[in-house]
Structures are given as C-alpha cells and as structure tokens.
Design a protein around this motif. Structure first.
Motif, PDB file in Angstrom:
ATOM      1  N   ARG A 103       0.798  -1.242   0.075  1.00  0.00           N
ATOM      2  CA  ARG A 103      -0.002  -0.070   0.160  1.00  0.00           C
ATOM      3  C   ARG A 103       0.860   1.154  -0.019  1.00  0.00           C
ATOM      4  N   ASP A 127      -6.153   3.732  -9.500  1.00  0.00           N
ATOM      5  CA  ASP A 127      -7.317   4.304  -8.820  1.00  0.00           C
ATOM      6  C   ASP A 127      -7.194   5.639  -8.690  1.00  0.00           C
ATOM      7  N   GLY A 128      -8.560   6.471  -9.057  1.00  0.00           N
ATOM      8  CA  GLY A 128      -8.444   7.781  -8.589  1.00  0.00           C
ATOM      9  C   GLY A 128      -8.115   8.787  -9.918  1.00  0.00           C
ATOM     10  N   CYS A 132       2.347   1.747  -3.495  1.00  0.00           N
ATOM     11  CA  CYS A 132       1.303   2.470  -4.228  1.00  0.00           C
ATOM     12  C   CYS A 132       1.172   3.877  -4.246  1.00  0.00           C
ATOM     13  N   ALA A 136      -4.262  -1.719 -11.181  1.00  0.00           N
ATOM     14  CA  ALA A 136      -5.482  -0.927 -10.700  1.00  0.00           C
ATOM     15  C   ALA A 136      -5.336  -0.231  -9.787  1.00  0.00           C
ATOM     16  N   ALA A 137      -4.656  -0.701  -8.584  1.00  0.00           N
ATOM     17  CA  ALA A 137      -4.328   0.200  -7.634  1.00  0.00           C
ATOM     18  C   ALA A 137      -3.456   1.629  -7.866  1.00  0.00           C
ATOM     19  N   GLN A 178      -8.777   9.387 -14.077  1.00  0.00           N
ATOM     20  CA  GLN A 178      -9.706   9.041 -15.070  1.00  0.00           C
ATOM     21  C   GLN A 178      -9.279   9.805 -16.108  1.00  0.00           C
TER      22      GLN A 178
END
Length: 148
Positions: free
Chosen positions: A67, A132-133, A70, A128-129, A135
């Motif tokens: 975590r 994330d957030g 990332c 994906a991690a 776009q």
C-alpha cells in the motif's frame, strides 16, 4: 551556460544483484528501500535517529509495504506510475516480494521470523491500484467536426 554533471552514487551490492538477477531495474530496488522508510514514517514506526538497528516496532508487513508503494508511486509519478513500474519490470505484487527478498538476501533490508515471500502473492491488482483515482477523459474538450 554549462551543464554540471551530478555524481551518481551506485550501491555496489545493488549493482551486483541486478547483474545476477536482471529481471528488475536498479531504480526498482531503490524505490523499495525508499518505500520502506516512507511506510514506516506514515505508520509512525520510523526508527529513532539514535537507533542503529531495526526492531519489531519498526517492522512493516507485506500488505503495508505494498500500500505504501502504491501511495508513494502515485505521489512521485502520478498517472505514469503503472508505466514506470512496467519499465522497472514490476508487474504484480509478487514482484515486490521478489524485490524485498532479494534486498534481504544482500542485507539491505531485514526481516522478521513472520515475513514470507507469500505475503506478497496476488495481494491485489497492482495496475488497478496505481490507476485508482485517475480517469482519462476527453469530456473537457468539445468534439470538433472536421470538414473534408
């Protein structure tokens, strides 16, 4: 104006490691070491300045490290984090386990009796991690008609 070359400091243990195991770039190993410190600080487990060796109170587990990696990658590289990891040879959480245990092998990191390479096995979708957030969209740009 003249450019001044910065002196690069290469860790000989890391350099030898990537010669033996070329799956990962040198920078990936440096990033993992940086991630350990970042994660310890984030979790309030950073060793005191006078503390020479790591203790159990400084330990971070595999999931915590992943975590932290990332979070740090997104801070440093933004939307390019998945690309940077791919360039370094890091595709899955399993790769982080390989990096960590290679660093343990050359005594750049230490481990507790509870640590195991399986702690990193298929923990989550790394790409994906990292995405994330974020776009990507073209909504901010109106469609243009091209006359031919």
């Amino acid at each position: 104006m003249t450019a001044r070359a910065e002196e690069l400091t290469v860790n000989p243990k890391l350099w030898n490691l990537i010669q033996e195991d070329p799956r990962y770039m040198y920078e990936a190993y440096e990033f993992v070491c940086e991630t350990v410190t970042y994660t310890q600080e984030r979790l309030g487990r950073a060793p005191a300045e006078h503390q020479r060796e790591q203790s159990d109170t400084n330990h971070v587990c595999g999931q915590e490290l992943l975590r932290g990696a990332c979070d740090l990658a997104v801070q440093q590289f933004g939307m390019m984090a998945p690309v940077v990891f791919k360039l370094w040879g890091v595709h899955t959480t399993d790769d982080f386990g390989e990096l960590v245990f290679n660093l343990i092998k050359i005594e750049q990191l230490s481990k507790s009796d509870r640590d195991d390479p399986n702690d990193f096995r298929d923990v989550f979708d790394l790409h994906a991690a990292l995405a994330d957030g974020f776009q990507l969209t073209t909504a901010a740009y109106p469609a243009r008609k091209i006359d031919r």
